[in-house]
Design an enzyme around this catalytic site. Structure first.
Site, PDB file in Angstrom:
ATOM      1  N   ARG A 176       0.845  -1.188   0.000  1.00  8.94           N
ATOM      2  CA  ARG A 176       0.000   0.000   0.000  1.00  8.94           C
ATOM      3  C   ARG A 176       0.881   1.239   0.000  1.00  8.94           C
ATOM      4  O   ARG A 176       1.876   1.299   0.739  1.00  8.94           O
ATOM      5  CB  ARG A 176      -0.916   0.034   1.237  1.00  8.94           C
ATOM      6  CG  ARG A 176      -2.122  -0.893   1.156  1.00  8.94           C
ATOM      7  CD  ARG A 176      -3.160  -0.414   0.131  1.00  8.94           C
ATOM      8  NE  ARG A 176      -4.335  -1.268   0.089  1.00  8.94           N
ATOM      9  CZ  ARG A 176      -4.533  -2.266  -0.778  1.00  8.94           C
ATOM     10  NH1 ARG A 176      -3.622  -2.554  -1.690  1.00  8.94           N
ATOM     11  NH2 ARG A 176      -5.658  -2.953  -0.749  1.00  8.94           N
ATOM     12  N   GLU A 206      -4.160   7.608  -5.087  1.00  6.90           N
ATOM     13  CA  GLU A 206      -4.395   6.927  -6.372  1.00  6.90           C
ATOM     14  C   GLU A 206      -5.728   7.380  -6.953  1.00  6.90           C
ATOM     15  O   GLU A 206      -6.684   7.554  -6.195  1.00  6.90           O
ATOM     16  CB  GLU A 206      -4.412   5.410  -6.169  1.00  6.90           C
ATOM     17  CG  GLU A 206      -3.065   4.882  -5.685  1.00  6.90           C
ATOM     18  CD  GLU A 206      -3.076   3.371  -5.419  1.00  6.90           C
ATOM     19  OE1 GLU A 206      -4.126   2.718  -5.629  1.00  6.90           O
ATOM     20  OE2 GLU A 206      -2.047   2.858  -4.990  1.00  6.90           O
ATOM     21  N   HIS A 246      -1.468   0.387 -10.044  1.00  2.00           N
ATOM     22  CA  HIS A 246      -2.087  -0.548  -9.091  1.00  2.00           C
ATOM     23  C   HIS A 246      -2.689  -1.754  -9.822  1.00  2.00           C
ATOM     24  O   HIS A 246      -3.904  -1.965  -9.816  1.00  2.00           O
ATOM     25  CB  HIS A 246      -3.157   0.174  -8.236  1.00  2.00           C
ATOM     26  CG  HIS A 246      -3.467  -0.566  -6.957  1.00  2.00           C
ATOM     27  ND1 HIS A 246      -3.802   0.072  -5.792  1.00  2.00           N
ATOM     28  CD2 HIS A 246      -3.503  -1.893  -6.672  1.00  2.00           C
ATOM     29  CE1 HIS A 246      -4.025  -0.816  -4.839  1.00  2.00           C
ATOM     30  NE2 HIS A 246      -3.848  -2.019  -5.362  1.00  2.00           N
TER      31      HIS A 246
HETATM   32  N1  LIG Z   1      -0.690  -4.095  -5.323  1.00  2.00           N
HETATM   33  C1  LIG Z   1      -1.815  -4.777  -5.254  1.00  2.00           C
HETATM   34  O1  LIG Z   1      -2.625  -4.802  -6.189  1.00  2.00           O
HETATM   35  C2  LIG Z   1      -2.132  -5.581  -4.024  1.00  2.00           C
HETATM   36  C3  LIG Z   1      -2.840  -6.784  -4.169  1.00  2.00           C
HETATM   37  C4  LIG Z   1      -3.117  -7.533  -3.045  1.00  2.00           C
HETATM   38  C5  LIG Z   1      -2.715  -7.096  -1.798  1.00  2.00           C
HETATM   39  N2  LIG Z   1      -2.045  -5.923  -1.661  1.00  2.00           N
HETATM   40  C6  LIG Z   1      -1.648  -5.452  -0.330  1.00  2.00           C
HETATM   41  O2  LIG Z   1      -0.773  -6.413   0.222  1.00  2.00           O
HETATM   42  C7  LIG Z   1      -1.084  -6.588   1.590  1.00  2.00           C
HETATM   43  C8  LIG Z   1      -0.562  -7.940   2.087  1.00  2.00           C
HETATM   44  O3  LIG Z   1      -1.352  -8.989   1.583  1.00  2.00           O
HETATM   45  P1  LIG Z   1      -1.207 -10.480   2.159  1.00  2.00           P
HETATM   46  O4  LIG Z   1      -2.345 -11.264   1.610  1.00  2.00           O
HETATM   47  O5  LIG Z   1       0.192 -10.978   1.959  1.00  2.00           O
HETATM   48  O6  LIG Z   1      -1.460 -10.194   3.717  1.00  2.00           O
HETATM   49  P2  LIG Z   1      -1.048 -11.085   4.975  1.00  2.00           P
HETATM   50  O7  LIG Z   1      -1.960 -10.656   6.058  1.00  2.00           O
HETATM   51  O8  LIG Z   1      -0.975 -12.526   4.618  1.00  2.00           O
HETATM   52  O9  LIG Z   1       0.455 -10.618   5.304  1.00  2.00           O
HETATM   53  C9  LIG Z   1       0.771  -9.377   5.874  1.00  2.00           C
HETATM   54  C10 LIG Z   1       2.193  -9.417   6.403  1.00  2.00           C
HETATM   55  O10 LIG Z   1       2.538  -8.111   6.900  1.00  2.00           O
HETATM   56  C11 LIG Z   1       3.129  -8.260   8.189  1.00  2.00           C
HETATM   57  N3  LIG Z   1       2.936  -7.031   8.976  1.00  2.00           N
HETATM   58  C12 LIG Z   1       1.772  -6.431   9.309  1.00  2.00           C
HETATM   59  N4  LIG Z   1       2.015  -5.322  10.053  1.00  2.00           N
HETATM   60  C13 LIG Z   1       3.375  -5.230  10.181  1.00  2.00           C
HETATM   61  C14 LIG Z   1       4.252  -4.303  10.808  1.00  2.00           C
HETATM   62  N5  LIG Z   1       3.795  -3.263  11.479  1.00  2.00           N
HETATM   63  N6  LIG Z   1       5.592  -4.515  10.715  1.00  2.00           N
HETATM   64  C15 LIG Z   1       6.082  -5.592  10.045  1.00  2.00           C
HETATM   65  N7  LIG Z   1       5.304  -6.509   9.413  1.00  2.00           N
HETATM   66  C16 LIG Z   1       3.970  -6.314   9.483  1.00  2.00           C
HETATM   67  C17 LIG Z   1       2.432  -9.474   8.780  1.00  2.00           C
HETATM   68  O11 LIG Z   1       3.175 -10.004   9.852  1.00  2.00           O
HETATM   69  C18 LIG Z   1       2.418 -10.391   7.559  1.00  2.00           C
HETATM   70  O12 LIG Z   1       3.676 -11.004   7.404  1.00  2.00           O
HETATM   71  C19 LIG Z   1      -2.606  -6.434   1.629  1.00  2.00           C
HETATM   72  O13 LIG Z   1      -3.056  -6.066   2.916  1.00  2.00           O
HETATM   73  C20 LIG Z   1      -2.844  -5.345   0.600  1.00  2.00           C
HETATM   74  O14 LIG Z   1      -2.845  -4.077   1.229  1.00  2.00           O
HETATM   75  C21 LIG Z   1      -1.731  -5.162  -2.765  1.00  2.00           C
END
Ligand SMILES: NC(=O)c1ccc[n+]([C@@H]2O[C@H](COP(=O)([O-])OP(=O)(O)OC[C@H]3O[C@@H](n4cnc5c(N)ncnc54)[C@H](O)[C@@H]3O)[C@@H](O)[C@H]2O)c1
Length: 327
Positions: free
Chosen positions: A241, A270, A289
């Site tokens: 994000r 965005e 995105h």
């Molecule tokens: N670019 C895109 O189109 C796109 C698509 C899908 C998801 N995303 C983003 O990617 C994110 C992650 O997706 P996911 O399915 O892997 O989620 P997930 O919940 O499986 O993984 C999130 C990870 O972030 C870590 N984390 C959270 N807060 C933290 C902090 N303060 N410090 C360190 N690590 C921290 C968690 O421990 C975990 O390892 C989503 O929440 C979304 O915002 C972006």
């Protein structure tokens, strides 16, 4: 819940998935970005919402007193007032799992594009500037064998790690608040990925990839201090994000030469505003995105979101419920 419920669809769904909802419920389609009045008019009676990419904040919830469930066509839930949903007992569903491999592919496209200067050199050809053999000034840097540092080692972070370790021979470092038990959660990465403190990861990594959700704990996390701890000449990629990054600090790190390049799929605002220096910076590869934006994956996300909603409205436990209590 009684049988026919009022569903407000706030972002376009594939026709066959919309039909599944219409077969069982009363459906209003109103995209607040193009028809805010129709969206607002449908809110008071809506028992269910399905869509994405629009903030469902406390003000929206206040005008939706009948709401029982929201099904988001996304894995990220930063558009939702989580504490307010919890307080009102509104169920939130999302779409984890079905997009992991596609988002990891997009992140890898950015790794390759930035290190091998793919867009810049393709433009050179297209613009008729390829007039002699390419010299050192256009050489890139290897991806294979380099060290990858992951901020965020969840579902998508681990899919990126598998590509890096198993496909590109890259040692993987990851930072999470607690080390992951690889033997249980990611056996394919045993012997390939190691936990590091944040500063150790930044000092070691040739590529730093952020794959973090946006939350109070991650907003602005990647700031000037973190960029200053990265290896000089590192490449930074953000697939999570935009607002997890201080964009002014990112630009300063690029301009000082601390960072070689950045690949960005997400931005604090965005669509990226025309005046943003990130739009035209010569060492930034920006994408609009598109992490999950393939035909197959967007369809799978929509189908899962419809599955979730239909299950919730039938009084069953949906496959993917987000725990708003933990937010
Ligand atoms: N670019 C895109 O189109 C796109 C698509 C899908 C998801 N995303 C983003 O990617 C994110 C992650 O997706 P996911 O399915 O892997 O989620 P997930 O919940 O499986 O993984 C999130 C990870 O972030 C870590 N984390 C959270 N807060 C933290 C902090 N303060 N410090 C360190 N690590 C921290 C968690 O421990 C975990 O390892 C989503 O929440 C979304 O915002 C972006």
């Amino acid at each position: 819940m009684s049988t026919r419920q009022n569903i407000l669809v706030f972002r376009e769904l594939p026709a066959d998935q919309l039909a599944r909802l219409q077969a069982a419920h009363s459906v209003t389609v109103a995209d607040p970005k193009t028809d805010r009045a129709a969206f607002d008019a449908a809110l008071p009676l809506a028992q269910a919402l399905i869509g994405s990419s629009f903030p469902i904040d406390a003000a929206v919830l206040e005008r939706a007193p009948a709401l029982k469930v929201i099904s988001s066509v996304s894995v990220g839930v930063d558009n939702y007032a989580l504490a307010e949903l919890h307080r009102r007992g509104i169920l939130l569903c999302h779409t984890p799992g079905v997009l992991d491999e596609t988002v990891a592919d997009t992140v890898f496209a950015l790794l390759m594009a930035t290190s091998r200067r793919v867009v810049e050199l393709s433009n050179l050809v297209r613009e008729g500037r390829w007039t002699r053999n390419i010299g050192e000034e256009f050489f890139g840097f290897d991806v294979h064998g380099k060290t990858l540092g992951l901020l965020g080692f969840g579902r998508i972070g681990q899919a990126i790690a598998r590509r890096a370790a198993l496909g590109f021979g890259m040692p993987v470092r990851y930072h999470t608040r607690r080390p992951v038990d690889l033997a249980v959660q990611a056996p394919a990465l045993l012997g390939h990925a190691e936990h590091r403190t944040l500063d150790a990861l930044l000092a070691e990594s040739d590529f730093v990839v952020a794959m973090l959700p946006l939350s109070d704990s991650t907003r602005g996390l990647i700031d000037a201090r973190l960029f200053s701890r990265m290896k000089p000449g590192a490449i930074f990629i953000n697939g999570g994000r935009g607002a997890t990054v201080d964009e002014a600090a990112l630009l300063a790190a690029l301009d000082s030469g601390q960072l070689r390049a950045a690949g960005l799929d997400v931005f604090a605002k965005e669509p990226l505003p025309g005046e943003s220096p990130l739009r035209t910076h010569p060492r930034v590869t920006p994408l609009p995105h598109i992490g999950s934006a393939t035909h197959e994956t967007r369809y799978a996300m929509n189908r899962l979101a419809v599955d979730n909603l239909l299950a919730a409205l039938a009084g069953q436990r949906p496959a993917a419920v987000y725990d708003t209590a933990a937010a």
